[in-house]
Design an enzyme around this catalytic site. Structure first.
Site, short mmCIF file in Angstrom:
data_model
loop_
_atom_site.label_atom_id
_atom_site.label_comp_id
_atom_site.label_asym_id
_atom_site.label_seq_id
_atom_site.Cartn_x
_atom_site.Cartn_y
_atom_site.Cartn_z
N HIS A 199 -3.10 -2.82 13.07
CA HIS A 199 -3.14 -4.44 13.66
C HIS A 199 -1.77 -5.06 13.35
O HIS A 199 -1.70 -5.93 13.28
CB HIS A 199 -4.23 -4.80 12.55
N ASP A 200 -0.86 -4.38 12.83
CA ASP A 200 0.39 -4.72 12.37
C ASP A 200 1.60 -4.23 13.57
O ASP A 200 2.75 -4.54 13.44
CB ASP A 200 0.92 -4.05 11.25
N ASP A 247 -10.88 -2.04 3.48
CA ASP A 247 -9.47 -2.33 3.21
C ASP A 247 -9.52 -2.95 1.81
O ASP A 247 -10.30 -3.73 1.42
CB ASP A 247 -9.03 -3.45 4.10
N GLU A 280 -1.70 2.81 2.36
CA GLU A 280 -0.63 2.53 3.11
C GLU A 280 0.59 2.12 2.35
O GLU A 280 0.73 1.54 1.17
CB GLU A 280 -1.22 0.93 3.66
N ASP A 337 -3.92 -1.20 0.76
CA ASP A 337 -2.74 -2.00 1.29
C ASP A 337 -1.69 -1.91 0.43
O ASP A 337 -1.89 -2.17 -0.78
CB ASP A 337 -3.28 -3.52 1.48
C1 NOJ Z 1 0.12 -4.68 5.01
C2 NOJ Z 1 -1.04 -5.20 6.05
O1 NOJ Z 1 -1.42 -4.06 7.07
C3 NOJ Z 1 -0.63 -6.35 6.81
O2 NOJ Z 1 -1.33 -6.72 7.85
C4 NOJ Z 1 -0.47 -7.47 5.62
O3 NOJ Z 1 0.26 -8.67 6.01
C5 NOJ Z 1 0.26 -6.79 4.45
N1 NOJ Z 1 0.14 -5.56 3.96
C6 NOJ Z 1 -0.04 -7.67 3.32
O4 NOJ Z 1 -1.28 -7.63 2.80
#
Ligand code: NOJ
Length: 559
Positions: A329-330, A98, A256, A199
């Site tokens: 994970h989100d 990541d 992402e 990210d």
């Molecule tokens: C996206 C990530 O997937 C998330 O978990 C994170 O809180 C934010 N970006 C900030 O880095």
């Protein structure tokens, strides 16, 4: 279409904090991952995406990095990482890191220096602005709620943080900063890592006007996204990263990208663009959002989901590439969201898996998805750990005036912690995740849902995923076939075909608890059909035309 190994790969995302704890401190770690490599190899995945493992004060569980070139103390050491990387490579798998370079932690040495004085050489590594008539420089809201600006007493200016105030945004306009990032990336690639998941990478170029954003209905702050998503220099920066770093290695890159369109995705990932390999976008995850964003519970229909997924299938055909995922994970657990986590948990988890894995794109499996892990319903907000959940709770209760019950029920449905409860390995204490006390509680359903049980049951969700992965390796049509949606208006069935050379793939998925009758274009019925996989019974020949059972899926190869 050009063939590539990363188009043919299946990615497994590990959220290290919740995967496996080897030393009893209640927090997952690198040696824990090492212990479970045989499990991942058995599943058949090719690439492991590690959520951040770098040094971090964990305001946002590692997405706030204080040192890019060392490992988080709780996770182990650089030597542990090197051992893990070697062991992954020995098993024929790869590691994708990541890469969080939109922001750092406020405890990163760059930020400490930057905030020390207006004349510091690193001042410009971050985004500092004077106040606007005693208030924040503009009205932007942070993704984690509240203003996106934090006042710094020491130098009497504000810094930008699109996420928490412990995650100051880096200033990509600064060439020296960019060079530092490129050399850090090169350092990891020289260690042998196999790629980067970047990210919120489409946030790194900010419109230099820093204009106020639109204030939507009942909101306190403005939406700055038009000024930082897909900003003016984004393609220049990505091409520079590619030229200076990525083009020298055969690695996989994933951006992402919240708020990206298919047209923009073609620019990010299209032929001869020399930017990234694939996007990781959110349109199919944003269904059901309303005025309070993801916490709202707006209605949506299956035809909406089909329309969005189809748009991404056809929109990138032949030029660009997408990631396929239901979980990360989100996100809440998909079986609780688009499936049925009660009576039809197993059927719906398999159906969702087949529906996704037969699409065009690179599939991602998020830890525990292959077991059909579900959302969790902790009774009290005190049991939640995620900064976004905690900040949103405060805002919904104290600013929006929601009752605690309504707020908790939104959190049960949408909190990121749904994905972050510990991996359920077996039915022993703490699901076998830790011998200590876990940093977040285990989902109480672990005695029923766990890896050991799934592994030993040939009919489990785990073995279904394993079969999907092996089908992808066997049939090129699954990777490269051209997509076409069938029955667009059907509100129960998601049906589509893929076409490659002289073959077709037919995918039928029932998203409802009722039996679902259907009829198919006669052209499809004229082929010889072999059932490749289904969740109600065995493989065989001929297309079965009886109604689909609750959450049934059938996948046929047509010749
Ligand atoms: C996206 C990530 O997937 C998330 O978990 C994170 O809180 C934010 N970006 C900030 O880095």
């Amino acid at each position: 279409m050009e063939k590539s190994w990363w188009k043919e790969a299946v990615v497994y995302q590990v959220y290290p904090r919740s995967f496996m704890d080897s030393d009893g401190d209640g927090i997952g770690d690198l040696n824990g991952i090492l212990q479970k490599l045989d499990y991942l190899q058995e599943l058949g995945v090719n690439v492991i995406w590690l959520s951040p493992v770098y040094q971090s004060p964990n305001d946002d569980n590692g997405y706030d990095i204080s040192d890019y070139q060392s490992i988080m103390t709780e996770f182990g050491t650089l030597a542990d990482f090197e051992l893990l990387l070697r062991a992954v490579h020995e098993r024929g798998m790869k590691i994708m890191m990541d890469l969080v370079v939109n922001h750092t932690s406020d405890e990163h040495s760059w930020f400490k220096e930057s905030r020390s004085s207006k004349d510091d050489p690193k001042r410009d590594y971050y985004i500092w602005k004077p106040g606007n008539q005693g208030k924040e420089p503009n009205n932007w809201e942070s993704v984690f709620k509240g203003s996106a600006w934090e006042y710094d007493e020491g130098t009497s200016e504000y810094y930008l943080h699109l996420f928490s105030k412990k995650q100051p945004d880096l200033n990509w306009e600064n060439r020296k900063l960019r060079e530092e990032i490129y050399s850090m990336m090169t350092w990891w690639l020289e260690k042998g890592v196999d790629g980067f998941r970047m990210d919120v990478i489409n946030f790194i170029s900010k419109d230099q006007s820093y204009s106020d954003g639109h204030i939507y209905h009942q909101k306190q702050y403005g939406d700055g996204s038009p000024y930082f998503m897909n900003g003016p220099r984004i393609h220049e920066f990505l091409q520079e990263i590619n030229q200076q770093v990525l083009s020298r290695y055969d690695v996989m890159t994933v951006g992402e990208m919240p708020g990206v369109s298919t047209e923009e995705a073609q620019l990010y990932t299209g032929r001869n663009r020399d930017e990234l390999h694939m996007v990781f976008q959110f349109e199919h995850m944003d269904l059901g959002g309303g005025p309070e964003g993801k916490w709202s519970d707006a209605d949506w229909k299956l035809s909406d989901l089909k329309r969005i997924l189809s748009k991404w299938q056809t929109g990138l055909e032949g030029n660009g590439w997408n990631s396929l995922y239901w979980n990360n994970h989100d996100q809440p657990r998909v079986v609780s969201r688009y499936g049925n986590d009660g009576r039809y948990r197993i059927e719906s988890a398999k159906m969702l898996a087949a529906c996704l894995h037969m699409l065009q794109g690179t599939p991602y499996i998020y830890q525990g998805e292959e077991l059909g892990m579900t959302n969790v319903t902790f009774a009290s907000i005190d049991e939640y750990r995620d900064i976004e959940t905690l900040n949103s709770y405060d805002e919904l209760v104290h600013f929006n005036g929601w009752s605690k019950e309504r707020t908790m029920s939104a959190i049960h449905a949408r909190s990121r912690d749904n994905a972050r409860t510990p991996m359920q390995w077996n039915d022993s204490r703490n699901a076998g995740f830790t011998k200590g006390s876990p940093w977040i509680k285990v989902n109480p359903n672990f005695r029923e849902i766990h890896a050991e049980k799934a592994y030993n049951d040939p009919d489990s969700i785990f073995h279904f995923y394993k079969r999907l992965i092996s089908l992808r390796k066997e049939y090129e049509i699954i990777v490269y076939g051209r997509y076409e949606l069938l029955l667009p208006d059907d509100e129960r069935i998601f049906a589509y075909t893929r076409a490659f050379k002289k073959e077709k793939l037919l995918v039928l998925c029932n998203f409802k608890e009722e039996h679902a009758p259907f009829s198919l274009p006669s052209e499809l019925l004229s082929h010889t059909a072999t059932k490749l996989i289904g969740n109600y019974g065995q493989e065989g020949t001929g297309i079965a035309l009886e109604p689909l059972c609750p959450y049934e899926c059938r996948v046929y190869l047509l010749k």
